[in-house]
Design an enzyme around this catalytic site. Structure first.
Site, PDB file in Angstrom:
ATOM      1  N   CYS A   1       0.807  -1.223   0.000  1.00 32.02           N
ATOM      2  CA  CYS A   1       0.000   0.000   0.000  1.00 32.02           C
ATOM      3  C   CYS A   1       0.840   1.273   0.000  1.00 32.02           C
ATOM      4  O   CYS A   1       0.313   2.357  -0.257  1.00 32.02           O
ATOM      5  CB  CYS A   1      -0.960   0.002   1.180  1.00 32.02           C
ATOM      6  SG  CYS A   1      -2.006  -1.473   1.272  1.00 32.02           S
TER       7      CYS A   1
ATOM      8  N   HIS B   1      -3.368   6.935   2.558  1.00 25.63           N
ATOM      9  CA  HIS B   1      -3.825   5.633   2.082  1.00 25.63           C
ATOM     10  C   HIS B   1      -5.203   5.333   2.669  1.00 25.63           C
ATOM     11  O   HIS B   1      -5.418   5.459   3.877  1.00 25.63           O
ATOM     12  CB  HIS B   1      -2.817   4.556   2.488  1.00 25.63           C
ATOM     13  CG  HIS B   1      -3.309   3.158   2.299  1.00 25.63           C
ATOM     14  ND1 HIS B   1      -3.928   2.738   1.149  1.00 25.63           N
ATOM     15  CD2 HIS B   1      -3.280   2.079   3.144  1.00 25.63           C
ATOM     16  CE1 HIS B   1      -4.257   1.457   1.279  1.00 25.63           C
ATOM     17  NE2 HIS B   1      -3.873   1.046   2.471  1.00 25.63           N
TER      18      HIS B   1
ATOM     19  N   ASN C   1     -10.304  -0.592   0.271  1.00 24.76           N
ATOM     20  CA  ASN C   1      -8.845  -0.505   0.301  1.00 24.76           C
ATOM     21  C   ASN C   1      -8.289  -1.049  -1.011  1.00 24.76           C
ATOM     22  O   ASN C   1      -8.316  -2.251  -1.254  1.00 24.76           O
ATOM     23  CB  ASN C   1      -8.313  -1.314   1.491  1.00 24.76           C
ATOM     24  CG  ASN C   1      -6.800  -1.252   1.613  1.00 24.76           C
ATOM     25  OD1 ASN C   1      -6.094  -0.876   0.686  1.00 24.76           O
ATOM     26  ND2 ASN C   1      -6.287  -1.651   2.769  1.00 24.76           N
TER      27      ASN C   1
END
Length: 321
Positions: free
Chosen positions: A112, A248, A278
């Protein structure tokens, strides 16, 4: 000294939407359970698109936004943890799809945090005078790595791609920091392929995402404010000067906790995980592209990008739009 500036953004998300109610028919969960713990309401899941196809489409849109031809690109970096192939790389597939025959292309694996790591890498090349025009893509198709019987992870992850065209400039990226802690890596893992060959008689098997959610949460709420403060202190920039903190998009609670620790209003922390979930390396450029296309970022605005993920890895960048 020359630095790098983002001159174009693009993103792509699959059309197929999976709501929390849809997942309640698959695993023991509910819309209330998911929203209250994550802030996620729905996510996009690829039916036909692979990682490279999503990445290439996001890249095309970024090049169009930048007004740049693919032949002008010197380097293409693709940040992904879920490429379609072990090889060729996702970046090489994007290069082929775009016809960017003059660019060198390779992948970066930092989960990520990948887009931030790719941006920092491009910055180093540009500052060294090696390259001038770069394309960065963050793309992940996590639905193919997800155990859809594990309600602790299947409600979180989704598929998308985001891209940015970066060019050498006298202003733009001000400062960046990156970090890794491999010792804590086991709290968030995905086995690529188990050991197996003709000697041990085992057939290689692919693994699924495993996550110790509590440990990842504790790591994120500590590291995000820490690296944001580091990048601002180094550049002698105050928190109040920053228009947006583009973090993020993993969990609403993590973003909320970061805002509290930084003592900044939630209005400065845009979020879209409610609609996308996500999306790993795609999440930061996906959100950045939304802000750009909605006209919420103006020339001269100071923005902080920050990511965190498996590795464990983390990074932050301060840039002037």
């Amino acid at each position: 000294m020359m630095t790098s500036r983002i001159i174009g953004t693009g993103s792509y998300a699959p059309e197929h939407i999976v709501t929390n109610e849809d997942l309640a028919n698959v695993v023991d969960t509910s819309d209330e359970w998911i929203r209250s713990r994550t802030g996620i309401g729905q996510r996009r899941i690829a039916l036909e698109e692979g990682t490279s196809r999503m990445a290439a489409e996001a890249a095309r849109r970024a090049l169009e936004d930048a007004g740049m031809d693919a032949l002008e690109l010197d380097i293409i970096l693709a940040a992904t943890s879920s490429p379609d192939y072990c090889f060729p790389s996702c970046a090489c597939e994007v290069q082929a799809a775009l016809g960017a025959e003059h660019a060198v292309a390779y992948d970066i694996s930092a989960a990520c945090s990948g887009f931030l790591f790719a941006l920092s890498t491009v910055q180093a090349f540009i500052q060294a005078g090696i390259y001038r025009n770069a394309l960065i893509v963050g793309a992940d198709c996590l639905s193919k790595l997800t155990d859809w019987s594990d309600r602790g992870t299947c409600v979180l992850f989704a598929d998308a791609a985001g891209a940015a065209v970066v060019q050498a400039s006298e202003s733009g990226l001000v400062h960046m920091v990156m970090g890794s802690d491999g010792v804590k890596g086991p709290v968030l893992t995905c086995t690529a392929r188990t050991e197996g060959n003709f000697l041990n008689g085992k057939t290689p098997e692919l693994g699924y995402i495993y996550m110790n959610g509590q440990e990842v949460f504790k790591f994120a709420v500590k590291k995000v404010p820490e690296c944001v403060n580091q990048v601002l202190e180094h550049s002698k920039t105050s928190l109040d000067e920053v228009k947006y903190f583009v973090l993020h998009q993993a969990n609403y609670r993590i973003v909320e906790a970061a805002a509290k620790r930084l003592k900044q209003p939630m209005e400065k922390f845009p979020m879209n995980m409610e609609r996308y979930g996500n999306t790993s390396a795609a999440s930061v450029p996906l959100l950045l592209d939304e802000l750009n296309r909605e006209g919420k970022i103006q020339k001269g605005d100071k923005i902080v990008l920050a990511g965190f993920g498996a590795g464990l890895t983390w990074g932050a960048s301060l840039l002037e739009w």
